[in-house]
Design a protein around this motif. Structure first.
Motif, PDB file in Angstrom:
ATOM      1  N   PRO A  92      -8.066   5.196  -4.926  1.00 45.79           N
ATOM      2  CA  PRO A  92      -8.822   5.704  -3.764  1.00 45.79           C
ATOM      3  C   PRO A  92      -7.997   5.778  -2.483  1.00 45.79           C
ATOM      4  CG  PRO A  92     -10.122   4.091  -4.976  1.00 45.79           C
ATOM      5  CD  PRO A  92      -8.749   4.038  -5.555  1.00 45.79           C
ATOM      6  N   VAL A  93      -6.996   4.903  -2.346  1.00 47.03           N
ATOM      7  CA  VAL A  93      -6.200   4.893  -1.110  1.00 47.03           C
ATOM      8  C   VAL A  93      -4.781   5.410  -1.328  1.00 47.03           C
ATOM      9  CG1 VAL A  93      -7.505   3.042  -0.038  1.00 47.03           C
ATOM     10  CG2 VAL A  93      -5.592   2.466  -1.524  1.00 47.03           C
ATOM     11  N   TRP A  94      -4.385   5.533  -2.576  1.00 45.38           N
ATOM     12  CA  TRP A  94      -3.023   5.967  -2.899  1.00 45.38           C
ATOM     13  C   TRP A  94      -3.085   6.820  -4.166  1.00 45.38           C
ATOM     14  CZ3 TRP A  94       1.441   2.072  -4.362  1.00 45.38           C
ATOM     15  CH2 TRP A  94       2.656   2.779  -4.453  1.00 45.38           C
ATOM     16  N   PRO A  95      -3.501   8.067  -4.048  1.00 44.86           N
ATOM     17  CA  PRO A  95      -3.696   8.908  -5.234  1.00 44.86           C
ATOM     18  C   PRO A  95      -2.436   9.074  -6.086  1.00 44.86           C
ATOM     19  CG  PRO A  95      -4.709   9.903  -3.298  1.00 44.86           C
ATOM     20  CD  PRO A  95      -3.897   8.749  -2.808  1.00 44.86           C
ATOM     21  N   ALA A  96      -1.264   8.991  -5.468  1.00 41.72           N
ATOM     22  CA  ALA A  96      -0.020   9.203  -6.212  1.00 41.72           C
ATOM     23  C   ALA A  96       0.516   7.925  -6.856  1.00 41.72           C
ATOM     24  CB  ALA A  96       1.040   9.790  -5.277  1.00 41.72           C
ATOM     25  N   ALA A  97      -0.241   6.842  -6.808  1.00 38.95           N
ATOM     26  CA  ALA A  97       0.237   5.582  -7.379  1.00 38.95           C
ATOM     27  C   ALA A  97       0.526   5.743  -8.866  1.00 38.95           C
ATOM     28  CB  ALA A  97      -0.806   4.487  -7.171  1.00 38.95           C
ATOM     29  N   SER A  98       1.595   5.095  -9.317  1.00 32.92           N
ATOM     30  CA  SER A  98       2.001   5.156 -10.723  1.00 32.92           C
ATOM     31  C   SER A  98       2.504   3.788 -11.146  1.00 32.92           C
ATOM     32  CB  SER A  98       3.103   6.196 -10.907  1.00 32.92           C
ATOM     33  OG  SER A  98       4.288   5.789 -10.226  1.00 32.92           O
ATOM     34  N   ARG A  99       2.712   3.630 -12.439  1.00 31.32           N
ATOM     35  CA  ARG A  99       3.248   2.356 -12.939  1.00 31.32           C
ATOM     36  C   ARG A  99       4.590   2.053 -12.288  1.00 31.32           C
ATOM     37  NH1 ARG A  99       2.012  -0.412 -17.384  1.00 31.32           N
ATOM     38  NH2 ARG A  99       4.242  -0.790 -17.707  1.00 31.32           N
ATOM     39  N   THR A 100       5.435   3.074 -12.164  1.00 37.56           N
ATOM     40  CA  THR A 100       6.772   2.863 -11.605  1.00 37.56           C
ATOM     41  C   THR A 100       6.696   2.434 -10.140  1.00 37.56           C
ATOM     42  OG1 THR A 100       7.708   4.503 -13.113  1.00 37.56           O
ATOM     43  CG2 THR A 100       8.999   3.939 -11.154  1.00 37.56           C
ATOM     44  N   SER A 101       5.850   3.106  -9.351  1.00 34.00           N
ATOM     45  CA  SER A 101       5.773   2.787  -7.921  1.00 34.00           C
ATOM     46  C   SER A 101       5.142   1.420  -7.693  1.00 34.00           C
ATOM     47  CB  SER A 101       4.997   3.873  -7.171  1.00 34.00           C
ATOM     48  OG  SER A 101       3.702   4.035  -7.701  1.00 34.00           O
ATOM     49  N   VAL A 102       4.130   1.068  -8.475  1.00 36.78           N
ATOM     50  CA  VAL A 102       3.507  -0.246  -8.328  1.00 36.78           C
ATOM     51  C   VAL A 102       4.487  -1.335  -8.728  1.00 36.78           C
ATOM     52  CG1 VAL A 102       1.732  -1.766  -9.281  1.00 36.78           C
ATOM     53  CG2 VAL A 102       1.125   0.532  -8.512  1.00 36.78           C
ATOM     54  N   GLN A 103       5.194  -1.144  -9.826  1.00 38.49           N
ATOM     55  CA  GLN A 103       6.166  -2.151 -10.255  1.00 38.49           C
ATOM     56  C   GLN A 103       7.281  -2.301  -9.223  1.00 38.49           C
ATOM     57  OE1 GLN A 103       5.881  -4.181 -13.187  1.00 38.49           O
ATOM     58  NE2 GLN A 103       7.330  -5.241 -11.842  1.00 38.49           N
ATOM     59  N   TRP A 104       7.697  -1.173  -8.608  1.00 34.86           N
ATOM     60  CA  TRP A 104       8.726  -1.253  -7.564  1.00 34.86           C
ATOM     61  C   TRP A 104       8.238  -2.113  -6.406  1.00 34.86           C
ATOM     62  CZ3 TRP A 104       9.201  -0.410  -2.411  1.00 34.86           C
ATOM     63  CH2 TRP A 104      10.495  -0.347  -1.894  1.00 34.86           C
ATOM     64  N   ASN A 105       6.967  -1.948  -6.014  1.00 34.82           N
ATOM     65  CA  ASN A 105       6.420  -2.734  -4.912  1.00 34.82           C
ATOM     66  C   ASN A 105       6.291  -4.213  -5.280  1.00 34.82           C
ATOM     67  OD1 ASN A 105       5.330  -1.155  -2.343  1.00 34.82           O
ATOM     68  ND2 ASN A 105       5.149   0.215  -4.104  1.00 34.82           N
ATOM     69  N   ILE A 106       5.984  -4.499  -6.529  1.00 30.98           N
ATOM     70  CA  ILE A 106       5.937  -5.898  -6.970  1.00 30.98           C
ATOM     71  C   ILE A 106       7.321  -6.523  -6.882  1.00 30.98           C
ATOM     72  CG2 ILE A 106       5.582  -7.378  -8.989  1.00 30.98           C
ATOM     73  CD1 ILE A 106       3.258  -5.529  -9.781  1.00 30.98           C
ATOM     74  N   ASP A 107       8.341  -5.786  -7.331  1.00 26.75           N
ATOM     75  CA  ASP A 107       9.718  -6.282  -7.228  1.00 26.75           C
ATOM     76  C   ASP A 107      10.117  -6.465  -5.762  1.00 26.75           C
ATOM     77  OD1 ASP A 107       9.930  -6.233  -9.974  1.00 26.75           O
ATOM     78  OD2 ASP A 107      10.866  -4.252 -10.035  1.00 26.75           O
ATOM     79  N   TYR A 108       9.688  -5.522  -4.915  1.00 26.13           N
ATOM     80  CA  TYR A 108      10.009  -5.618  -3.493  1.00 26.13           C
ATOM     81  C   TYR A 108       9.341  -6.849  -2.877  1.00 26.13           C
ATOM     82  CZ  TYR A 108      10.050  -4.549   1.485  1.00 26.13           C
ATOM     83  OH  TYR A 108      10.215  -4.629   2.855  1.00 26.13           O
ATOM     84  N   LEU A 109       8.090  -7.106  -3.231  1.00 25.22           N
ATOM     85  CA  LEU A 109       7.389  -8.267  -2.707  1.00 25.22           C
ATOM     86  C   LEU A 109       8.070  -9.571  -3.111  1.00 25.22           C
ATOM     87  CD1 LEU A 109       3.714  -7.123  -3.328  1.00 25.22           C
ATOM     88  CD2 LEU A 109       4.617  -7.864  -1.113  1.00 25.22           C
ATOM     89  N   ALA A 110       8.591  -9.615  -4.344  1.00 26.33           N
ATOM     90  CA  ALA A 110       9.273 -10.824  -4.806  1.00 26.33           C
ATOM     91  C   ALA A 110      10.490 -11.129  -3.939  1.00 26.33           C
ATOM     92  CB  ALA A 110       9.685 -10.669  -6.273  1.00 26.33           C
ATOM     93  N   VAL A 111      11.161 -10.085  -3.469  1.00 23.41           N
ATOM     94  CA  VAL A 111      12.314 -10.278  -2.580  1.00 23.41           C
ATOM     95  C   VAL A 111      11.837 -10.570  -1.165  1.00 23.41           C
ATOM     96  CG1 VAL A 111      14.322  -9.149  -1.552  1.00 23.41           C
ATOM     97  CG2 VAL A 111      13.832  -8.851  -3.985  1.00 23.41           C
ATOM     98  N   LYS A 112      10.842  -9.820  -0.688  1.00 21.52           N
ATOM     99  CA  LYS A 112      10.368  -9.966   0.696  1.00 21.52           C
ATOM    100  C   LYS A 112       9.802 -11.364   0.943  1.00 21.52           C
ATOM    101  CE  LYS A 112       7.510  -7.770   4.215  1.00 21.52           C
ATOM    102  NZ  LYS A 112       8.665  -7.624   5.129  1.00 21.52           N
ATOM    103  N   LEU A 113       9.103 -11.892  -0.037  1.00 18.39           N
ATOM    104  CA  LEU A 113       8.502 -13.222   0.105  1.00 18.39           C
ATOM    105  C   LEU A 113       9.439 -14.321  -0.395  1.00 18.39           C
ATOM    106  CD1 LEU A 113       4.806 -12.432  -0.870  1.00 18.39           C
ATOM    107  CD2 LEU A 113       5.892 -12.423   1.372  1.00 18.39           C
ATOM    108  N   ARG A 114      10.683 -13.940  -0.614  1.00 17.31           N
ATOM    109  CA  ARG A 114      11.765 -14.874  -0.918  1.00 17.31           C
ATOM    110  C   ARG A 114      11.579 -15.623  -2.230  1.00 17.31           C
ATOM    111  NH1 ARG A 114      11.187 -15.148   4.574  1.00 17.31           N
ATOM    112  NH2 ARG A 114      10.052 -17.122   4.677  1.00 17.31           N
ATOM    113  N   LEU A 115      10.907 -14.980  -3.170  1.00 18.47           N
ATOM    114  CA  LEU A 115      10.862 -15.532  -4.513  1.00 18.47           C
ATOM    115  C   LEU A 115      12.116 -15.147  -5.299  1.00 18.47           C
ATOM    116  CD1 LEU A 115       7.131 -14.794  -5.391  1.00 18.47           C
ATOM    117  CD2 LEU A 115       8.137 -16.984  -4.719  1.00 18.47           C
ATOM    118  N   LYS A 116      12.796 -14.099  -4.840  1.00 16.26           N
ATOM    119  CA  LYS A 116      14.057 -13.646  -5.434  1.00 16.26           C
ATOM    120  C   LYS A 116      15.043 -13.361  -4.310  1.00 16.26           C
ATOM    121  CE  LYS A 116      14.877 -12.135  -9.168  1.00 16.26           C
ATOM    122  NZ  LYS A 116      15.690 -12.697 -10.273  1.00 16.26           N
ATOM    123  N   PRO A 117      16.360 -13.536  -4.551  1.00 11.64           N
ATOM    124  CA  PRO A 117      17.359 -13.195  -3.524  1.00 11.64           C
ATOM    125  C   PRO A 117      17.329 -11.709  -3.208  1.00 11.64           C
ATOM    126  CG  PRO A 117      18.323 -14.550  -5.262  1.00 11.64           C
ATOM    127  CD  PRO A 117      16.978 -14.122  -5.754  1.00 11.64           C
ATOM    128  N   GLY A 118      17.692 -11.355  -1.987  1.00 13.20           N
ATOM    129  CA  GLY A 118      17.723  -9.962  -1.559  1.00 13.20           C
ATOM    130  C   GLY A 118      18.930  -9.223  -2.095  1.00 13.20           C
TER     131      GLY A 118
END
Length: 247
Positions: free
Chosen positions: A177-203
């Motif tokens: 509803p808020v992101w019509p172009a969302a896909s498995r690849t884009s969501v997974q990329w954001n999950i990986d990005y969050l892991a780095v942003k929240l310092r669960l993984k090195p940058g």
């Protein structure tokens, strides 16, 4: 000014019991089966002197005077958050604004609600001069990564603290509803990005890849809920524009 409000368990037999008992800082309230307690609880499964509450300004402490029973103090708004106060434990601090003491009583579970509405804050300008402190976690609630994080946290924020986390495909469907172009690849990329942003993984600026992060979604949700990076009010980011306008 009062510090905490105690809401006794309902007892239809005692019409004279107040609906609320208000305690100022330093005041105490005893509870138990014996009539001499400030809050008598006439149940055979409750100790004569079961416990004591003490107001401490913006919070309160609980003493468990029972020799056998463990008391549980629940946070009704905390998605399963609770503390346990064992038999004989004195002056256990309770940090919740809304609390529910659960007393095991011969097969029954009796509850006493405690509210701590007083909030004390540092006055603006009262702190030391100098550079401002960098925030522990910096998130932008207008970004897509935050919507992904909110979708991951949603089942547990809706009241089920042990709900299984949504799959990537379910997150994609939830974000449509808020992101019509969302896909498995884009969501997974954001999950990986969050892991780095929240310092669960090195940058990416370091050569150290860090340890392999198993359960990446679980780690993200656990961190986000523990530090209130996502709250129930934030779930509005998952609603379409028309639903948000109606709020």
């Amino acid at each position: 000014m009062y510090s905490i409000i105690v809401v006794p368990p309902p007892t239809p037999e005692d019409e004279h019991r107040p609906a609320q008992i208000r305690l100022a800082p330093g005041e105490r309230l005893t509870f138990g089966r014996a009539p001499g307690n400030d809050l008598p609880i006439p149940h055979d499964g409750v100790s004569r002197g079961a416990g004591e509450l003490t107001a401490q300004g913006a919070f309160w402490i609980l003493s468990n005077l029972s020799a056998q029973a463990t008391y549980v103090v629940e946070n009704p708004e905390g998605a399963g958050e609770h503390i346990k106060v064992g038999p004989g434990r004195l002056d256990a601090p309770v940090p919740f604004e809304f609390s529910r003491i659960v007393l095991p009583a011969a097969g029954d579970l009796l509850t006493i609600e405690v509210w701590a509405p007083r909030h004390d804050y540092l006055r603006e300008g009262a702190g030391p001069d100098g550079d401002t402190t960098a925030p522990a976690f910096s998130v932008d609630r207008t970004k897509r990564y935050f919507a992904v994080l909110a979708a991951l946290c949603e089942p547990r924020l809706r009241g089920d603290p042990h709900a299984p986390l949504p799959t990537v495909d379910q997150v994609v469907d939830r974000l449509r509803p808020v992101w019509p172009a969302a896909s498995r690849t884009s969501v997974q990329w954001n999950i990986d990005y969050l892991a780095v942003k929240l310092r669960l993984k090195p940058g990416p600026d370091t050569a150290d890849p860090g340890p392999r992060l198993n359960g990446k979604k679980e780690s993200l949700v656990s961190l986000a809920l523990r530090f209130d990076l996502v709250c129930e009010d934030d779930l509005v980011v998952l609603a379409g524009p028309s639903a948000r306008a109606a709020r």
